[in-house]
Design a protein around this motif. Structure first.
Motif, PDB file in Angstrom:
ATOM      1  N   LEU A  40       0.038  -8.743  40.798  1.00  0.00           N
ATOM      2  CA  LEU A  40      -0.262  -8.942  42.220  1.00  0.00           C
ATOM      3  C   LEU A  40      -1.767  -8.945  42.484  1.00  0.00           C
ATOM      4  CD1 LEU A  40       2.504  -6.760  43.942  1.00  0.00           C
ATOM      5  CD2 LEU A  40       2.532  -9.199  43.435  1.00  0.00           C
ATOM      6  N   ASN A  41      -2.530  -8.335  41.562  1.00  0.00           N
ATOM      7  CA  ASN A  41      -3.980  -8.313  41.751  1.00  0.00           C
ATOM      8  C   ASN A  41      -4.618  -9.686  41.570  1.00  0.00           C
ATOM      9  OD1 ASN A  41      -4.059  -5.585  42.373  1.00  0.00           O
ATOM     10  ND2 ASN A  41      -4.007  -5.031  40.200  1.00  0.00           N
ATOM     11  N   GLU A  42      -3.859 -10.640  41.045  1.00  0.00           N
ATOM     12  CA  GLU A  42      -4.375 -12.019  40.968  1.00  0.00           C
ATOM     13  C   GLU A  42      -4.558 -12.605  42.360  1.00  0.00           C
ATOM     14  OE1 GLU A  42      -1.683 -12.933  36.968  1.00  0.00           O
ATOM     15  OE2 GLU A  42      -1.501 -14.234  38.721  1.00  0.00           O
ATOM     16  N   LEU A  43      -3.854 -12.037  43.334  1.00  0.00           N
ATOM     17  CA  LEU A  43      -3.923 -12.580  44.692  1.00  0.00           C
ATOM     18  C   LEU A  43      -4.945 -11.818  45.519  1.00  0.00           C
ATOM     19  CD1 LEU A  43      -0.090 -12.887  45.417  1.00  0.00           C
ATOM     20  CD2 LEU A  43      -1.650 -14.773  44.927  1.00  0.00           C
ATOM     21  N   ASP A  44      -5.777 -12.563  46.229  1.00  0.00           N
ATOM     22  CA  ASP A  44      -6.731 -11.946  47.140  1.00  0.00           C
ATOM     23  C   ASP A  44      -6.014 -11.647  48.458  1.00  0.00           C
ATOM     24  OD1 ASP A  44      -8.816 -11.105  48.633  1.00  0.00           O
ATOM     25  OD2 ASP A  44      -9.862 -13.042  48.691  1.00  0.00           O
ATOM     26  N   THR A  45      -5.870 -10.367  48.764  1.00  0.00           N
ATOM     27  CA  THR A  45      -5.150 -10.009  49.987  1.00  0.00           C
ATOM     28  C   THR A  45      -6.094  -9.408  51.034  1.00  0.00           C
ATOM     29  OG1 THR A  45      -4.555  -7.914  48.914  1.00  0.00           O
ATOM     30  CG2 THR A  45      -2.890  -9.640  48.901  1.00  0.00           C
ATOM     31  N   ILE A  48      -5.362  -9.212  54.934  1.00  0.00           N
ATOM     32  CA  ILE A  48      -3.936  -9.394  55.219  1.00  0.00           C
ATOM     33  C   ILE A  48      -3.309  -8.036  55.520  1.00  0.00           C
ATOM     34  CG2 ILE A  48      -1.697 -10.090  54.259  1.00  0.00           C
ATOM     35  CD1 ILE A  48      -3.209 -12.229  52.680  1.00  0.00           C
ATOM     36  N   GLU A  49      -2.656  -7.956  56.668  1.00  0.00           N
ATOM     37  CA  GLU A  49      -2.027  -6.694  57.063  1.00  0.00           C
ATOM     38  C   GLU A  49      -0.759  -6.456  56.241  1.00  0.00           C
ATOM     39  OE1 GLU A  49      -2.682  -4.158  59.446  1.00  0.00           O
ATOM     40  OE2 GLU A  49      -4.655  -5.074  59.183  1.00  0.00           O
ATOM     41  N   PRO A  50      -0.557  -5.214  55.772  1.00  0.00           N
ATOM     42  CA  PRO A  50       0.713  -4.932  55.082  1.00  0.00           C
ATOM     43  C   PRO A  50       1.885  -5.011  56.064  1.00  0.00           C
ATOM     44  CG  PRO A  50      -0.734  -2.979  55.115  1.00  0.00           C
ATOM     45  CD  PRO A  50      -1.447  -4.055  55.860  1.00  0.00           C
ATOM     46  N   VAL A  51       2.973  -5.653  55.654  1.00  0.00           N
ATOM     47  CA  VAL A  51       4.136  -5.790  56.522  1.00  0.00           C
ATOM     48  C   VAL A  51       5.251  -4.901  55.998  1.00  0.00           C
ATOM     49  CG1 VAL A  51       5.974  -7.347  57.275  1.00  0.00           C
ATOM     50  CG2 VAL A  51       3.621  -8.162  57.166  1.00  0.00           C
ATOM     51  N   SER A  52       5.617  -3.873  56.778  1.00  0.00           N
ATOM     52  CA  SER A  52       6.716  -3.049  56.302  1.00  0.00           C
ATOM     53  C   SER A  52       8.030  -3.533  56.879  1.00  0.00           C
ATOM     54  CB  SER A  52       6.483  -1.578  56.626  1.00  0.00           C
ATOM     55  OG  SER A  52       6.216  -1.418  57.986  1.00  0.00           O
ATOM     56  N   HIS A  53       8.006  -4.031  58.111  1.00  0.00           N
ATOM     57  CA  HIS A  53       9.240  -4.541  58.702  1.00  0.00           C
ATOM     58  C   HIS A  53       9.080  -5.965  59.187  1.00  0.00           C
ATOM     59  CE1 HIS A  53      13.039  -2.482  58.991  1.00  0.00           C
ATOM     60  NE2 HIS A  53      12.379  -1.401  58.646  1.00  0.00           N
ATOM     61  N   ILE A  54      10.066  -6.819  58.829  1.00  0.00           N
ATOM     62  CA  ILE A  54       9.903  -8.227  59.165  1.00  0.00           C
ATOM     63  C   ILE A  54      10.365  -8.575  60.557  1.00  0.00           C
ATOM     64  CG2 ILE A  54       9.926  -9.374  56.901  1.00  0.00           C
ATOM     65  CD1 ILE A  54      12.496  -8.192  56.624  1.00  0.00           C
ATOM     66  N   THR A  55      11.277  -7.771  61.117  1.00  0.00           N
ATOM     67  CA  THR A  55      11.782  -8.164  62.430  1.00  0.00           C
ATOM     68  C   THR A  55      10.810  -7.721  63.514  1.00  0.00           C
ATOM     69  OG1 THR A  55      13.066  -6.139  62.475  1.00  0.00           O
ATOM     70  CG2 THR A  55      14.215  -8.122  61.819  1.00  0.00           C
ATOM     71  N   VAL A  57      11.602  -6.253  66.157  1.00  0.00           N
ATOM     72  CA  VAL A  57      12.168  -5.124  66.896  1.00  0.00           C
ATOM     73  C   VAL A  57      11.197  -3.943  66.884  1.00  0.00           C
ATOM     74  CG1 VAL A  57      14.093  -3.511  67.012  1.00  0.00           C
ATOM     75  CG2 VAL A  57      14.480  -5.856  66.273  1.00  0.00           C
TER      76      VAL A  57
ATOM     77  N   ILE B 241      20.011  -6.247  65.472  1.00  0.00           N
ATOM     78  CA  ILE B 241      19.451  -7.207  66.428  1.00  0.00           C
ATOM     79  C   ILE B 241      20.558  -7.765  67.323  1.00  0.00           C
ATOM     80  CG2 ILE B 241      18.323  -9.465  66.639  1.00  0.00           C
ATOM     81  CD1 ILE B 241      16.903  -8.817  63.990  1.00  0.00           C
ATOM     82  N   TYR B 304       5.263 -14.196  42.215  1.00  0.00           N
ATOM     83  CA  TYR B 304       4.808 -12.902  42.730  1.00  0.00           C
ATOM     84  C   TYR B 304       5.921 -12.138  43.448  1.00  0.00           C
ATOM     85  CZ  TYR B 304       0.309 -14.859  41.574  1.00  0.00           C
ATOM     86  OH  TYR B 304      -0.729 -15.414  40.891  1.00  0.00           O
ATOM     87  N   LEU B 376       0.960  -0.580  49.086  1.00  0.00           N
ATOM     88  CA  LEU B 376       0.349  -1.369  50.162  1.00  0.00           C
ATOM     89  C   LEU B 376       0.033  -2.789  49.699  1.00  0.00           C
ATOM     90  CD1 LEU B 376      -2.022   0.927  52.246  1.00  0.00           C
ATOM     91  CD2 LEU B 376       0.262   0.092  52.787  1.00  0.00           C
ATOM     92  N   LYS B 377      -0.383  -2.905  48.438  1.00  0.00           N
ATOM     93  CA  LYS B 377      -0.640  -4.238  47.892  1.00  0.00           C
ATOM     94  C   LYS B 377       0.621  -5.101  47.982  1.00  0.00           C
ATOM     95  CE  LYS B 377      -2.996  -7.375  45.590  1.00  0.00           C
ATOM     96  NZ  LYS B 377      -4.310  -7.911  45.967  1.00  0.00           N
ATOM     97  N   LEU B 379       3.119  -4.760  50.026  1.00  0.00           N
ATOM     98  CA  LEU B 379       3.423  -5.094  51.423  1.00  0.00           C
ATOM     99  C   LEU B 379       2.526  -6.225  51.934  1.00  0.00           C
ATOM    100  CD1 LEU B 379       4.054  -1.648  53.208  1.00  0.00           C
ATOM    101  CD2 LEU B 379       5.709  -3.219  52.216  1.00  0.00           C
ATOM    102  N   ARG B 380       1.314  -6.314  51.384  1.00  0.00           N
ATOM    103  CA  ARG B 380       0.424  -7.417  51.767  1.00  0.00           C
ATOM    104  C   ARG B 380       0.917  -8.738  51.184  1.00  0.00           C
ATOM    105  NH1 ARG B 380      -3.707  -3.213  51.462  1.00  0.00           N
ATOM    106  NH2 ARG B 380      -4.556  -3.057  53.576  1.00  0.00           N
ATOM    107  N   VAL B 381       1.322  -8.686  49.914  1.00  0.00           N
ATOM    108  CA  VAL B 381       1.830  -9.917  49.284  1.00  0.00           C
ATOM    109  C   VAL B 381       3.129 -10.355  49.964  1.00  0.00           C
ATOM    110  CG1 VAL B 381       2.595 -10.990  47.135  1.00  0.00           C
ATOM    111  CG2 VAL B 381       0.710  -9.347  47.095  1.00  0.00           C
ATOM    112  N   LYS B 382       3.921  -9.373  50.370  1.00  0.00           N
ATOM    113  CA  LYS B 382       5.151  -9.701  51.101  1.00  0.00           C
ATOM    114  C   LYS B 382       4.828 -10.526  52.354  1.00  0.00           C
ATOM    115  CE  LYS B 382       8.541  -7.244  53.916  1.00  0.00           C
ATOM    116  NZ  LYS B 382       9.132  -5.936  54.212  1.00  0.00           N
ATOM    117  N   SER B 383       3.764 -10.147  53.036  1.00  0.00           N
ATOM    118  CA  SER B 383       3.346 -10.890  54.220  1.00  0.00           C
ATOM    119  C   SER B 383       3.009 -12.345  53.859  1.00  0.00           C
ATOM    120  CB  SER B 383       2.140 -10.183  54.844  1.00  0.00           C
ATOM    121  OG  SER B 383       1.522 -11.007  55.785  1.00  0.00           O
ATOM    122  N   MET B 384       2.357 -12.522  52.694  1.00  0.00           N
ATOM    123  CA  MET B 384       2.025 -13.885  52.239  1.00  0.00           C
ATOM    124  C   MET B 384       3.289 -14.678  51.914  1.00  0.00           C
ATOM    125  SD  MET B 384      -1.183 -12.914  49.734  1.00  0.00           S
ATOM    126  CE  MET B 384      -1.696 -14.571  49.286  1.00  0.00           C
TER     127      MET B 384
END
Lengths: 94, 487
Positions: A40-45, A48-55, A57, B241, B304, B376-377, B379-384
């Motif tokens: 995952l370190n190959e990607l520049d993040t 980018i905000e970490p997303v814990s929940h996708i919905t 809500v 939902i 990824y 956290l890394k 979770l960031r890639v997940k966003s991508m």
């Protein structure tokens, strides 16, 4: 990468006591997985905000009301040890 | 007509019309179980007497007009990580070997309200961790198409039970492909709905941000019909939902004219079995001939998804499984010295190898000093990854690709190398990361006589597009009719 000290520390966090053999194989597996996670370190993040929940809500609130009534007898039937309508745990204070 | 060859919807109709009864259907299923269960082992718990009694009650309600729904009288199987009131719920783990819930999962209550009758609980990978159903504490389930092969997992018992006509449909749960992959391996239809569509209340949690309950069925019509019953807004699940568009059966239309279908070229690179590639592309061809616009595109970030998924899933598992402490329910070690020793020994003896491996890994990526670098890394890639799907759905109605890189592996071939097993989840896991709906539909057989599945993925809340495309394909190919019941 992961030394025995880290393994013992993780064992405390996870409340697991692995046998010497299990510890060795788990350590190997973890090292392999973590090396793979490093991909995952190959990607520049950056930025980018970490997303814990996708919905979308947001916090959901409801009144804290008893809806199912008293089920202590049924609930306690699942307890490994019980006494006088309570869960029985090992002695905590000497 | 042989009762067992009915689909769930077909059976309910036959019962309504008086051609058969719920009791006869249950008896036929129990006879079939008696005949094949020794070689398949799809179930961990079956309560025959209760099932017959319940079927008789439902039959009376159908006759009195109290029950009129599309699933009334249909015998069903439930994955053993869904709580069933007064019926063992073990998660195929020693930890919960004797656990009897005091309540039923919301999904099950919805099905029971619709008149479905529970036969029993199906085998799974322990706590849903695995892709073969081989990590079960109660032994392996075998693939009905060839009993030397696995049924897939983690909902392997549910998929095998449907394929072997040991039920008319089953419930599973899908955290990284656990419904779609066994459905593909066993030649049945399986759906993972949009996150939040089916209440998770009463589902024993593995990765809470990824888990969804869904059906494994004989055909697409059954799948849409069951989904219509399962989908509900539930206050008891704060991620549930409220949806107004859950009339999924209205999308059972054999027409894909103008539908834009994207084929992710990065799903067809090395590692994919050529027979599966051909079968999946042939599916796209069928839909193209029916008027869909099919185009290749680059989804990106595919490689990824696995490290992202396993970081997040392990982290959530380590947290969720903290509740198994030998106090309130489940296993407690017989000998211990003090509280902490009791916790440690209970958990070390109660959990299997794969579960312990993931808990340890999860505890590590969440621990101080590593949290940012790993959790956290991810979770960031997940966003991508979510954004890559958003971009794809600007151009396409659905994405079509394989479910898994191979057909069902032989028993014992996967567990020796867990890393290899994880890599086989490549086409299914990103759907869970992004919360999208996905369906697995049978699309052919390989040269060994094992089923191949095709996966269709849509944007959140667009299950109807999946049902429309899958139904159109099924009507054209009649594939599910020929692979319905493995004999």
């Amino acid at each position: 990468m992961i030394n025995d000290e880290i393994m013992d520390y993780i064992g405390i966090l996870a409340k697991l006591e692995l046998s010497a053999e299990e510890k060795e194989s788990t350590k190997k597996d973890m090292e392999r997985m973590l090396a793979y996670f490093d991909k995952l370190n190959e990607l520049d993040t950056t930025g980018i905000e970490p997303v814990s929940h996708i919905t979308k809500v947001q916090n959901v609130f409801r009144e804290d009301m008893v809806t199912k009534g008293d089920e202590h007898e049924k609930t306690l039937q699942n307890a490994p040890r019980e006494k006088d309508n309570m869960f029985m745990v090992p002695k905590i204070f000497g | 007509m042989d009762i067992l060859s009915y689909t769930a919807v077909g059976l309910a109709k036959a019962i309504r019309e008086g051609k058969t009864t719920a009791t006869e259907a249950m008896q036929a299923v129990l006879d079939k179980i008696e005949e094949v269960e020794e070689s398949i082992h799809a179930y961990v718990t079956i309560d025959k007497e209760k099932a017959i009694k319940k079927a008789e009650e439902v039959q009376k309600k159908i006759e009195s007009g109290e029950l009129t729904g599309a699933l009334a009288g249909v015998p069903i199987a439930i994955k053993d990580n869904l709580c069933t009131e007064d019926m063992l719920t073990t998660c195929s783990s020693k930890m919960l070997e004797n656990f009897v819930p005091t309540f039923s999962a919301e999904a099950i209550r919805n099905l029971e309200k619709a008149g479905a009758v529970i036969i029993g609980k199906t085998n799974m990978d322990e706590f849903a961790m695995g892709s073969t159903t081989e990590t079960s504490y109660f032994g392996v389930t075998r693939n009905p198409w060839n009993t030397e092969h696995v049924p897939g997992g983690s909902s392997g018992g549910s998929a095998a039970a449907v394929a072997a006509s040991e039920c008319f449909f089953a419930l599973g749960s899908d955290t990284g492909g656990s419904i779609r992959q066994p459905a593909a391996y066993c030649g049945v239809v399986g759906m993972k709905p949009t996150y939040g569509t089916v209440s998770r209340y009463g589902l024993v949690a593995y990765g809470s941000s990824l888990d969804q309950i869904g059906p494994l069925t004989k055909d697409v019509t059954d799948c849409a019909t069951v989904m219509e019953v399962l989908a509900s807004h539930d206050e008891k699940d704060s991620t549930s939902i409220k949806r107004e568009d859950t009339d999924f059966t209205s999308a059972l239309v054999a027409d894909v004219k103008g539908m834009r279908i994207g084929i992710p070229s990065d799903y067809f690179r090395e590692g994919l079995n050529p027979e599966i590639k051909d079968a999946v592309l042939a599916t796209a061809k069928v839909l193209e001939e029916k008027g869909a616009i099919v185009e290749e595109f680059n989804l990106s970030l595919v490689e990824y998804a696995i490290p992202t998924y396993y970081t997040i899933a392990s982290a959530e598992a380590s947290s969720n499984l903290e509740r198994f402490d030998g106090i309130k329910y489940g296993y407690r070690t017989p000998e211990y010295e003090g509280l902490h020793n009791m916790y440690k020994k209970t958990r070390s003896e109660g959990f299997g190898e794969e579960v312990k491996r993931r808990i340890m890994l999860g505890a590590f990526v969440l621990s101080a000093g590593y949290y940012d670098a790993y959790y956290l890394k991810a979770l960031r890639v997940k966003s991508m990854i979510c954004k890559a799907f958003d971009k794809a759905f600007e151009k396409y109605d659905i994405i079509l690709g394989p479910v898994a890189p191979t057909t069902a592996p032989k028993l014992g071939a996967s567990l020796a190398d867990p890393m290899k097993m994880y890599l086989a989840d490549i086409y299914t896991i990103s759907v869970n990361l992004a919360g999208l709906p996905g369906i697995s539909v049978p699309c052919g057989m390989d040269s060994k006589g094992l089923p191949i599945g095709v996966q269709m993925i849509a944007n959140s809340f667009e299950e109807k597009k999946l049902f429309r495309a899958a139904y159109t394909y099924e009507k054209t190919k009649r594939m599910s009719k020929s692979v319905k019941c493995a004999e």
